[in-house]
Design a protein around this motif. Structure first.
Motif, PDB file in Angstrom:
ATOM      1  N   LEU A 194      -0.262  -5.817 -20.119  1.00 51.54           N
ATOM      2  CA  LEU A 194      -0.638  -6.767 -19.067  1.00 51.54           C
ATOM      3  C   LEU A 194      -1.905  -7.513 -19.462  1.00 51.54           C
ATOM      4  O   LEU A 194      -1.997  -8.725 -19.340  1.00 51.54           O
ATOM      5  CB  LEU A 194      -0.860  -6.027 -17.748  1.00 51.54           C
ATOM      6  CG  LEU A 194       0.374  -5.422 -17.075  1.00 51.54           C
ATOM      7  CD1 LEU A 194      -0.033  -4.670 -15.825  1.00 51.54           C
ATOM      8  CD2 LEU A 194       1.389  -6.495 -16.735  1.00 51.54           C
ATOM      9  N   SER A 196      -2.883  -8.132 -22.304  1.00 52.89           N
ATOM     10  CA  SER A 196      -2.609  -9.050 -23.405  1.00 52.89           C
ATOM     11  C   SER A 196      -1.834 -10.270 -22.945  1.00 52.89           C
ATOM     12  O   SER A 196      -1.384 -11.058 -23.763  1.00 52.89           O
ATOM     13  CB  SER A 196      -1.805  -8.332 -24.494  1.00 52.89           C
ATOM     14  OG  SER A 196      -2.509  -7.226 -24.963  1.00 52.89           O
TER      15      SER A 196
ATOM     16  N   HIS B 104      -2.046 -10.325 -16.069  1.00 48.66           N
ATOM     17  CA  HIS B 104      -1.571 -11.007 -17.264  1.00 48.66           C
ATOM     18  C   HIS B 104      -1.865 -12.499 -17.249  1.00 48.66           C
ATOM     19  O   HIS B 104      -1.701 -13.172 -18.255  1.00 48.66           O
ATOM     20  CB  HIS B 104      -0.076 -10.754 -17.481  1.00 48.66           C
ATOM     21  CG  HIS B 104       0.805 -11.281 -16.394  1.00 48.66           C
ATOM     22  ND1 HIS B 104       0.940 -10.666 -15.183  1.00 48.66           N
ATOM     23  CD2 HIS B 104       1.597 -12.376 -16.360  1.00 48.66           C
ATOM     24  CE1 HIS B 104       1.790 -11.358 -14.440  1.00 48.66           C
ATOM     25  NE2 HIS B 104       2.201 -12.395 -15.121  1.00 48.66           N
ATOM     26  N   PHE B 129       0.678  -9.759 -30.493  1.00 47.23           N
ATOM     27  CA  PHE B 129       1.286  -9.664 -29.159  1.00 47.23           C
ATOM     28  C   PHE B 129       0.688 -10.630 -28.128  1.00 47.23           C
ATOM     29  O   PHE B 129       1.427 -11.377 -27.476  1.00 47.23           O
ATOM     30  CB  PHE B 129       1.217  -8.209 -28.670  1.00 47.23           C
ATOM     31  CG  PHE B 129       1.983  -7.935 -27.416  1.00 47.23           C
ATOM     32  CD1 PHE B 129       3.359  -7.744 -27.447  1.00 47.23           C
ATOM     33  CD2 PHE B 129       1.342  -7.886 -26.181  1.00 47.23           C
ATOM     34  CE1 PHE B 129       4.072  -7.490 -26.290  1.00 47.23           C
ATOM     35  CE2 PHE B 129       2.046  -7.642 -25.023  1.00 47.23           C
ATOM     36  CZ  PHE B 129       3.414  -7.439 -25.077  1.00 47.23           C
ATOM     37  N   PRO B 130      -0.645 -10.665 -27.978  1.00 45.25           N
ATOM     38  CA  PRO B 130      -1.199 -11.580 -26.966  1.00 45.25           C
ATOM     39  C   PRO B 130      -0.896 -13.041 -27.261  1.00 45.25           C
ATOM     40  O   PRO B 130      -0.662 -13.819 -26.336  1.00 45.25           O
ATOM     41  CB  PRO B 130      -2.712 -11.322 -27.046  1.00 45.25           C
ATOM     42  CG  PRO B 130      -2.844  -9.990 -27.676  1.00 45.25           C
ATOM     43  CD  PRO B 130      -1.692  -9.850 -28.610  1.00 45.25           C
ATOM     44  N   ARG B 132       1.771 -14.188 -28.902  1.00 42.27           N
ATOM     45  CA  ARG B 132       3.179 -14.403 -28.595  1.00 42.27           C
ATOM     46  C   ARG B 132       3.369 -14.602 -27.093  1.00 42.27           C
ATOM     47  O   ARG B 132       4.125 -15.453 -26.651  1.00 42.27           O
ATOM     48  CB  ARG B 132       4.024 -13.216 -29.054  1.00 42.27           C
ATOM     49  CG  ARG B 132       3.763 -12.776 -30.474  1.00 42.27           C
ATOM     50  CD  ARG B 132       4.804 -13.261 -31.436  1.00 42.27           C
ATOM     51  NE  ARG B 132       5.069 -14.687 -31.308  1.00 42.27           N
ATOM     52  CZ  ARG B 132       6.025 -15.318 -31.938  1.00 42.27           C
ATOM     53  NH1 ARG B 132       6.830 -14.646 -32.723  1.00 42.27           N
ATOM     54  NH2 ARG B 132       6.198 -16.606 -31.788  1.00 42.27           N
ATOM     55  N   MET B 133       2.667 -13.793 -26.328  1.00 44.38           N
ATOM     56  CA  MET B 133       2.805 -13.886 -24.882  1.00 44.38           C
ATOM     57  C   MET B 133       2.241 -15.187 -24.362  1.00 44.38           C
ATOM     58  O   MET B 133       2.658 -15.707 -23.343  1.00 44.38           O
ATOM     59  CB  MET B 133       2.109 -12.698 -24.216  1.00 44.38           C
ATOM     60  CG  MET B 133       2.877 -11.410 -24.381  1.00 44.38           C
ATOM     61  SD  MET B 133       4.524 -11.565 -23.642  1.00 44.38           S
ATOM     62  CE  MET B 133       5.440 -10.365 -24.573  1.00 44.38           C
ATOM     63  N   GLY B 135       2.515 -17.897 -25.922  1.00 47.45           N
ATOM     64  CA  GLY B 135       3.389 -18.982 -26.346  1.00 47.45           C
ATOM     65  C   GLY B 135       2.877 -19.755 -27.550  1.00 47.45           C
ATOM     66  O   GLY B 135       3.287 -20.878 -27.793  1.00 47.45           O
ATOM     67  N   ARG B 181      -7.008 -13.763 -29.137  1.00 50.12           N
ATOM     68  CA  ARG B 181      -6.759 -14.965 -28.348  1.00 50.12           C
ATOM     69  C   ARG B 181      -8.049 -15.716 -28.043  1.00 50.12           C
ATOM     70  O   ARG B 181      -8.049 -16.671 -27.303  1.00 50.12           O
ATOM     71  CB  ARG B 181      -6.109 -14.536 -27.025  1.00 50.12           C
ATOM     72  CG  ARG B 181      -5.000 -15.399 -26.595  1.00 50.12           C
ATOM     73  CD  ARG B 181      -4.238 -14.843 -25.430  1.00 50.12           C
ATOM     74  NE  ARG B 181      -4.833 -13.719 -24.728  1.00 50.12           N
ATOM     75  CZ  ARG B 181      -4.414 -13.320 -23.532  1.00 50.12           C
ATOM     76  NH1 ARG B 181      -3.444 -13.955 -22.929  1.00 50.12           N
ATOM     77  NH2 ARG B 181      -4.965 -12.282 -22.963  1.00 50.12           N
TER      78      ARG B 181
END
Lengths: 596, 384
Positions: A194, A196, B104, B129-130, B132-133, B135, B181
């Motif tokens: 979450l 992330s 999130h 991962f972050p 990718r999330m 975008g 990020r």
């Protein structure tokens, strides 16, 4: 005291060597292994021997596969089992999440709603569905009263009710298996996802689901394996076109002429079951059967999979870029409440399916009507009076108590000794021994019953109370071993060492440190072994006689003969027994769940 | 919608934009958000885990929540992260309330005590991962992951699975995942508590330097006062759900507001004494044994009794009486390497802890030895 004893030790090494060998905890495994070898392995081997004793070894098997009836039934059994396992997974996963996510009293209630049915006899839970869906049952009444049906219809005896009944019976097994794998996860993993930037659904898909995949696999296979051997539920809820494979064995068992062919049927069922378990064990480790931690030789072999995957990744990666990730991000936009409500709705449905039949049956047991109808026209104790005044019922009740007590006694003595042996010794092949001890859970009861029948005939034990208790102990033993070895593993051996260092002898250490620590486990194991025997029907069908009737056997006869509220009385009493047992065992369950 | 500007930027793909929110001056490339907690309350039943806490965190500040277990520091962090919701009060990020923004979408980075690396992914997949999330496209993701791994000196471990790495390496992966990020806020929940001392100290410095480079606001939770003193711009000391004191490490250490802070942060001697005279901000005091000394204090202290904090390392020790010295008898003396740790009793029986540097001329005193100690006005601090 120490200096003197050290002196003695130095003087007589040979004698001491023998003493040490006799003190090896591995010897504690012997009674249980001998018991299983005689009453479990030997009959199964004999079963296989008879199945290949035809003109040629394969002649009976050729017949099994040549007759369309059996082949069709085998295919049907597979279809039904896969469907049931799939349904259990679909509804069991959200339910496991619901337990995991709820807190405090809500969690206790939900968990109880799952665990309670788990310990109630399959026969009784199936009977509850017959009541619920019967012509005068609440479902028909409801549909008529809201105008969907003009008159009550036959809802029972079709594929749908078989699937519903089997799914309901096996759901707790699935939920508990998945729950233990979800609860084992580090809570902060979901939070990390979450944090992330993954929405709840993306976090579920990318983190929770992959990590609980082994638990899902274990649950699916356990349910599947149990379903293959199912006999009670499809017999009672299914129609002529829903015959499952295990049912043929019981039907054939009545005719003497089918010797050999009958055993071949059993071997086919056993082979399929063992093959599924073997494949599953290859991937999941055989611990999945008892849902425990690895016992020994648990050196996790970390293979560098990822390097090998590199070649395949480019295609997968572009596919993921194109569809997977955008889709996940899209789902990520769904409000968190979407997931929450899915879990609540599906979990709620499961709880209803598990609890509603039990409640209906309990209410009906107080009915004043002379036949099964819901809601009852009035309330009375007449069925309780009838139950307690009927000498047949009371004799069966008493027989069941005696058999269950004896069986629990056998299981607990052998099982406790075996658990000590397996946890405290340092012999090799512990996993194999554990697998053997636990394997009776896996073998379809019908096959076990069939194989025991030959043994009992040979030793003239059919209809003997002790024989029946011993047969029931085959299934009780694994429960005891699993619970007690978990308890024993929970005992910090340093506590025992600390006691020994401060001057306590071995028996004193055991009495003052070990025994109190495993006492709750011991109590729970005794209760479950008792309950296992008290509920047992399939083996009893093979092994009892006209003089030796247990309560489940009486129930079975009555359900097939006439459905009346006396059965509801027996069911209610059983529910009360289980509730009482669970209340007593609750502290143990709470701690052992954490441990596994 | 009422979504904070900070969060919108991080989600739109252009991560780590170096514009400060509305007109605030840029310093050392600060991208951090300001965080304001106002009267935050979080209860568990009748237990107040967070009891009306208010705190203002500057953009790009490194702030540490320091307190014993159960003081509410982790709960406060979870409230900021959005894992739990406030019972009352509010939390503002860049001036905008975030209570309706789920975790999130807050766009923070977070490092967990248990590392919480996804065991089903490799190191680089964890770090990616972050992104990718968020975008971010694959080329950019790969580049950014490579950069971040480089910064954290993890490049050669990129294809390993987390279980194949040591605790320190895992923690660096967790940090990499939290900063990849370029988030405006990084939350750290006791990230170093599972590491051994040497590793902890080296990662402390690493995090400190990293903070300078990326300029995010860092909210760091710890129960280790040494860690707090080393790393923070400011420290908020928590006890029983309340902030007891907030200030720069030096202020916290030298001028604690009460006995709790004085004894929780660093080792301390708390001496009960009577105020004899007040001249400006300097007090003349006398302890129970009759030792008269000067002490600095706030202006508000009046005549009466007070508790005086004397840090063990501020006590001057000699074998012979000097001006203003008092006599103590040694009850224990331990050689700790660069320093000696001496416990002694003052004449009134009050215990006194002394730390002095190891010098060639100074022998290790033995139990029962007489020593003469003294301290100056600037070496003591009168607690309120």
């Amino acid at each position: 005291m120490t200096s003197a004893s050290i002196g003695v030790q130095a003087d007589r090494p040979a004698e001491l060597d023998l003493v040490r060998r006799l003190k090896d905890p591995a010897l504690l495994l012997l009674p249980a292994l001998a018991f299983l070898a005689f009453i479990y392995l030997l009959p199964l081997i004999d079963l296989i021997r008879i199945s290949v004793s035809g003109p040629s070894w394969s002649s009976y098997f050729a017949r099994v596969f040549a007759i369309p009836l059996y082949w069709d039934s085998l295919v049907r059994t597979m279809q039904i089992s896969v469907t049931v396992a799939g349904l259990c997974l679909l509804f069991g996963y959200p339910t496991a999440l619901l337990i995991h996510r709820s807190r405090g009293i809500a969690q206790v209630l939900i968990a109880t709603a799952i665990v309670l049915p788990y310990f109630i006899a399959i026969l009784i839970r199936t009977y509850a569905w017959m009541v619920l869906l019967g012509r005068n049952g609440p479902v028909n009444k409801l549909l008529v009263s809201v105008g969907i049906l003009s008159e009550p219809v036959q809802l029972l005896f079709n594929r749908g009710t078989v699937l519903l009944g089997m799914t309901a019976v096996l759901l707790p097994l699935m939920v508990l298996t998945i729950y233990s794998s979800v609860a084992r996860l580090d809570q902060s993993l979901t939070r990390a996802a979450l944090a992330s930037g993954a929405g709840p659904i993306a976090a579920f898909w990318r983190v929770l689901l992959p990590l609980t995949l082994p638990g899902m696999g274990a649950g699916f296979l356990l349910v599947f394996v149990a379903a293959i051997g199912f006999f009670i539920t499809p017999t009672l809820l299914g129609g002529p076109s829903d015959q499952m494979f295990a049912m043929h064995i019981t039907q054939q068992a009545d005719s003497v002429t089918s010797e050999g062919f009958l055993q071949a049927l059993g071997v086919v069922l056993l082979t399929i079951t063992l093959a599924v378990v073997a494949v599953a064990g290859r991937f999941l480790g055989f611990e999945f059967i008892w849902g425990g931690r690895k016992l020994t030789e648990a050196a996790p072999t970390t293979t560098d999979r990822h390097a090998a995957d590199a070649g395949r990744r480019s295609f997968g990666a572009s596919a993921a870029d194109l569809i997977g990730w955008p889709l996940l991000r899209l789902f990520g936009r769904l409000p968190a409440s979407f997931g929450t409500w899915t879990v609540r709705l599906m979990g709620g449905l499961v709880i209803t399916i598990l609890i509603l039949p039990i409640i209906v049956v309990m209410i009906i047991s107080f009915s004043s009507a002379s036949y099964l109808t819901f809601p009852p026209p009035g309330f009375s104790f007449r069925w309780y009076e009838q139950f307690f005044s009927d000498s047949n019922w009371m004799r069966a009740f008493w027989t069941s108590l005696v058999v269950a007590a004896m069986s629990a006694g056998i299981a607990i003595v052998l099982g406790a000794s075996a658990a000590l042996g397996i946890v405290r010794s340092s012999i090799r092949g512990k996993s194999t021994i554990m697998l053997l001890l636990v394997s009776p859970i896996i073998v379809p009861p019908v096959v076990l019953g069939l194989s025991l029948y030959s043994l009992f005939l040979r030793f003239d034990m059919v209809g003997s109370v002790f024989g029946l208790a011993a047969a029931h102990a085959i299934g009780g033993l694994p429960l005891v071993v699993v619970i007690l070895s978990a308890s024993l593993q929970g005992v910090d051996t340093r506590l025992e060492q600390a006691a020994a260092v401060h001057g306590a002898s071995f028996p004193t250490v055991f009495r003052l440190v070990t025994l109190p620590a495993i006492m709750p486990g011991l109590a729970a194991a005794t209760f479950f072994a008792f309950l296992h025997s008290f509920d047992e029907l399939v083996l009893t069908l093979f092994l009892s006689s006209a003089e030796l009737k247990t309560l489940p056997l009486m129930l079975w006869g009555d359900i097939n003969y006439r459905l009346n509220p006396v059965l509801a009385v027996v069911s209610t009493l059983e529910v009360l027994l289980v509730v009482a047992g669970l209340v007593l065992a609750r502290p143990v369950l709470a701690t052992s769940r954490k441990a596994t | 919608m009422g979504e904070p500007a900070a969060l919108r930027t991080t989600r739109s793909g252009e991560v780590g934009a170096r514009t400060a929110p509305s007109g605030r001056p840029l310093e050392r490339g600060t991208i951090g958000s300001s965080i304001a907690v106002r009267d935050a309350v979080k209860r568990y039943g009748s237990f107040h885990a967070v009891d009306r806490i208010s705190i203002d965190i500057e953009p790009g500040e490194f702030i540490t929540l320091l307190g014993p277990s159960g003081s509410g520091k982790t709960t406060l962090l979870n409230l900021v992260a959005g894992f739990q919701s406030l019972d009352s009060g509010e939390i503002l990020v860049d001036g905008k309330p975030v209570h309706n923004v789920p975790t999130h979408k807050r766009g923070f980075g977070m490092v967990f005590q248990s590392y919480a690396l996804f065991p089903n992914m490799t190191v680089s997949q964890n770090v990616a991962f972050p992104l990718r999330m968020a975008g971010v496209d694959r080329a950019t993701t790969d580049r950014r992951v490579a950069e971040t791994l480089e910064i954290m000196r993890l490049t050669e471990h990129a294809t390993k699975s987390p279980s194949q790495m040591s605790g320190g390496q895992q923690q660096r992966v967790a940090i990499a995942r939290a900063i990849v990020r370029r988030p405006r806020v990084v939350l750290m929940d006791e990230p170093l508590s599972a590491l051994d001392r040497r590793l902890r100290e080296s990662i402390q410095i690493e995090i400190r330097d990293l903070h300078r480079t990326i300029g995010s606001t860092i909210l760091f939770v710890t129960h280790d006062q040494g860690e707090a003193l080393t790393m923070s711009d400011r420290i908020a000391v928590l006890n029983a759900g309340k902030i007891v004191q907030i200030g720069r490490p030096l202020d916290i250490y030298r001028h604690p507001t009460d006995r709790f802070v004085a004894s929780f942060v660093g080792e301390s001697n708390l001496i009960e004494a009577e105020i004899l005279q007040k001249r400006g901000s300097t007090l003349t005091m006398k302890n129970r044994a009759g030792y008269v000394f000067n002490a600095e204090s706030r202006d508000t202290i009046d005549v009466g009794r007070a508790t005086v904090l004397v840090r063990p390392e501020r006590i001057a020790v000699s074998n012979e009486p000097t001006a203003n010295s008092t006599r103590v008898s040694v009850t224990s003396a331990i050689f700790l390497g660069e320093i000696l740790r001496i416990e002694a009793n003052m004449e009134g029986g009050e215990p006194l802890l002394i730390r002095c540097t190891d010098m060639a001329v100074r022998p290790l005193p033995s139990v029962g030895d007489r020593l003469h100690v003294s301290w100056g006005a600037a070496d003591c601090w009168v607690l309120a």
